[in-house]
Design an enzyme around this catalytic site. Sequence first.
Site, PDB file in Angstrom:
ATOM      1  N   ILE A  91     -18.154 -32.183  11.564  1.00 36.30           N
ATOM      2  CA  ILE A  91     -17.934 -31.071  10.638  1.00 36.30           C
ATOM      3  C   ILE A  91     -17.140 -30.053  11.434  1.00 36.30           C
ATOM      4  O   ILE A  91     -17.671 -29.422  12.350  1.00 36.30           O
ATOM      5  CB  ILE A  91     -19.251 -30.513  10.086  1.00 36.30           C
ATOM      6  CG1 ILE A  91     -19.938 -31.597   9.230  1.00 36.30           C
ATOM      7  CG2 ILE A  91     -18.999 -29.257   9.249  1.00 36.30           C
ATOM      8  CD1 ILE A  91     -21.239 -31.175   8.591  1.00 36.30           C
ATOM      9  N   TYR A 118     -28.718 -29.056   9.797  1.00 40.10           N
ATOM     10  CA  TYR A 118     -27.760 -28.366  10.672  1.00 40.10           C
ATOM     11  C   TYR A 118     -28.524 -27.792  11.854  1.00 40.10           C
ATOM     12  O   TYR A 118     -29.283 -26.838  11.712  1.00 40.10           O
ATOM     13  CB  TYR A 118     -27.042 -27.279   9.886  1.00 40.10           C
ATOM     14  CG  TYR A 118     -25.968 -26.526  10.645  1.00 40.10           C
ATOM     15  CD1 TYR A 118     -25.475 -26.958  11.876  1.00 40.10           C
ATOM     16  CD2 TYR A 118     -25.423 -25.362  10.100  1.00 40.10           C
ATOM     17  CE1 TYR A 118     -24.491 -26.256  12.539  1.00 40.10           C
ATOM     18  CE2 TYR A 118     -24.426 -24.654  10.756  1.00 40.10           C
ATOM     19  CZ  TYR A 118     -23.966 -25.114  11.977  1.00 40.10           C
ATOM     20  OH  TYR A 118     -22.990 -24.411  12.638  1.00 40.10           O
ATOM     21  N   ARG A 150     -27.168 -20.178  17.195  1.00 40.15           N
ATOM     22  CA  ARG A 150     -27.119 -19.197  16.104  1.00 40.15           C
ATOM     23  C   ARG A 150     -28.485 -18.988  15.457  1.00 40.15           C
ATOM     24  O   ARG A 150     -28.854 -17.877  15.115  1.00 40.15           O
ATOM     25  CB  ARG A 150     -26.115 -19.639  15.027  1.00 40.15           C
ATOM     26  CG  ARG A 150     -24.659 -19.407  15.402  1.00 40.15           C
ATOM     27  CD  ARG A 150     -23.757 -19.708  14.216  1.00 40.15           C
ATOM     28  NE  ARG A 150     -22.345 -19.513  14.519  1.00 40.15           N
ATOM     29  CZ  ARG A 150     -21.680 -18.374  14.321  1.00 40.15           C
ATOM     30  NH1 ARG A 150     -22.311 -17.315  13.842  1.00 40.15           N
ATOM     31  NH2 ARG A 150     -20.396 -18.292  14.599  1.00 40.15           N
ATOM     32  N   TYR A 182     -34.112 -16.587  12.675  1.00 40.37           N
ATOM     33  CA  TYR A 182     -34.848 -15.331  12.865  1.00 40.37           C
ATOM     34  C   TYR A 182     -36.358 -15.480  12.750  1.00 40.37           C
ATOM     35  O   TYR A 182     -37.093 -15.073  13.654  1.00 40.37           O
ATOM     36  CB  TYR A 182     -34.369 -14.222  11.904  1.00 40.37           C
ATOM     37  CG  TYR A 182     -34.940 -12.870  12.267  1.00 40.37           C
ATOM     38  CD1 TYR A 182     -34.471 -12.187  13.378  1.00 40.37           C
ATOM     39  CD2 TYR A 182     -35.969 -12.300  11.525  1.00 40.37           C
ATOM     40  CE1 TYR A 182     -35.015 -10.964  13.740  1.00 40.37           C
ATOM     41  CE2 TYR A 182     -36.514 -11.084  11.869  1.00 40.37           C
ATOM     42  CZ  TYR A 182     -36.043 -10.411  12.983  1.00 40.37           C
ATOM     43  OH  TYR A 182     -36.584  -9.227  13.343  1.00 40.37           O
ATOM     44  N   THR A 215     -21.185 -21.065   7.971  1.00 35.91           N
ATOM     45  CA  THR A 215     -20.948 -19.911   8.840  1.00 35.91           C
ATOM     46  C   THR A 215     -19.460 -19.685   9.038  1.00 35.91           C
ATOM     47  O   THR A 215     -18.997 -18.534   9.106  1.00 35.91           O
ATOM     48  CB  THR A 215     -21.619 -20.135  10.213  1.00 35.91           C
ATOM     49  OG1 THR A 215     -22.972 -20.520  10.014  1.00 35.91           O
ATOM     50  CG2 THR A 215     -21.580 -18.867  11.042  1.00 35.91           C
ATOM     51  N   THR A 216     -18.679 -20.782   9.115  1.00 36.17           N
ATOM     52  CA  THR A 216     -17.228 -20.660   9.258  1.00 36.17           C
ATOM     53  C   THR A 216     -16.614 -19.989   8.042  1.00 36.17           C
ATOM     54  O   THR A 216     -15.548 -19.377   8.127  1.00 36.17           O
ATOM     55  CB  THR A 216     -16.600 -22.051   9.485  1.00 36.17           C
ATOM     56  OG1 THR A 216     -17.232 -22.652  10.614  1.00 36.17           O
ATOM     57  CG2 THR A 216     -15.114 -21.968   9.739  1.00 36.17           C
TER      58      THR A 216
END
Length: 286
Positions: free
Chosen positions: A203, A133, A138, A107, A44-45
């Site tokens: 991380i 993760y 998120r 989602y 995502t980063t």
Amino acid sequence: MLKGVFTAIITPFNKDGSIDKISYRELLENQVKNGIHGLVPVGTTGESPTLSKNEKEFLIETAVDVASGRVPVIAGTGSNSTQAAIDATKTAKELGADYTLQVAPYYNKPSEDGLYRHFSEIADKAGLPVILYNVPGRSGINLPVSLILKLAENSMIVAVKEASGNMGQILELLIKRKDGFSVLSGDDALTLPLMAAGGDGVISVASNAFPKEMVQLVEYMINENLSEAQKIHNIYINFFSNLFIAPNPVPIKTYLSKKGIIEEVFRLPLCGMQESQKEILFSSFN
């Protein structure tokens, strides 16, 4: 076991929105030279939701090339489609990645049984060791300790990036995990307390800007030198917190741009910070 600092590397863009390939290689090389323990492209980063398939493969392949076996490459190949995650992971393996980072399916929010089957299928079929993760903020779904422990029985599921922010849950996992299963912080601000409780590293987003300092902090913790680690933590804690005053990776890329390292360019729907937010970010060390 995975131990240390693994940088969730940003994706720099040119002013026209294309990937800045020169800056990307320079960023990667700087990470390795400063002692980082691993590279994590296409998370995502790295603005993975806005990257094309070809761009993701380029970023992974380049990370592998720059690393040249000096540090492992953990490819972000997660998806809320199990088959898509398997396919992307197989490709990452062909490109030379050492591990895969697999986010909880977002989602569609599957049941616990669906989560178990999702991660198990990837572990069994994709060919790379899996780092789970857990980032409910998120993904919209939490990986409970009982599920992580069950998944960890699969020899191909080797670690978890814990970004739930729930220290009670993290402490329970640290107590109950099996030997050899790594627990890595997904939040720079929680690196010190997580490692003080027995965790294995982070991380990191902050290490994009401060790789040497994050390595020092974590290595002090590995060597049980809490007082020296705490000094570094105290210097950077405001910066860690301010990295989330706007959606990640906007603050870290804004900071790197201020330092002249990259252009301040994002892909929509991400956009630049408000001036008031920038003032807070840039005053992190005052």
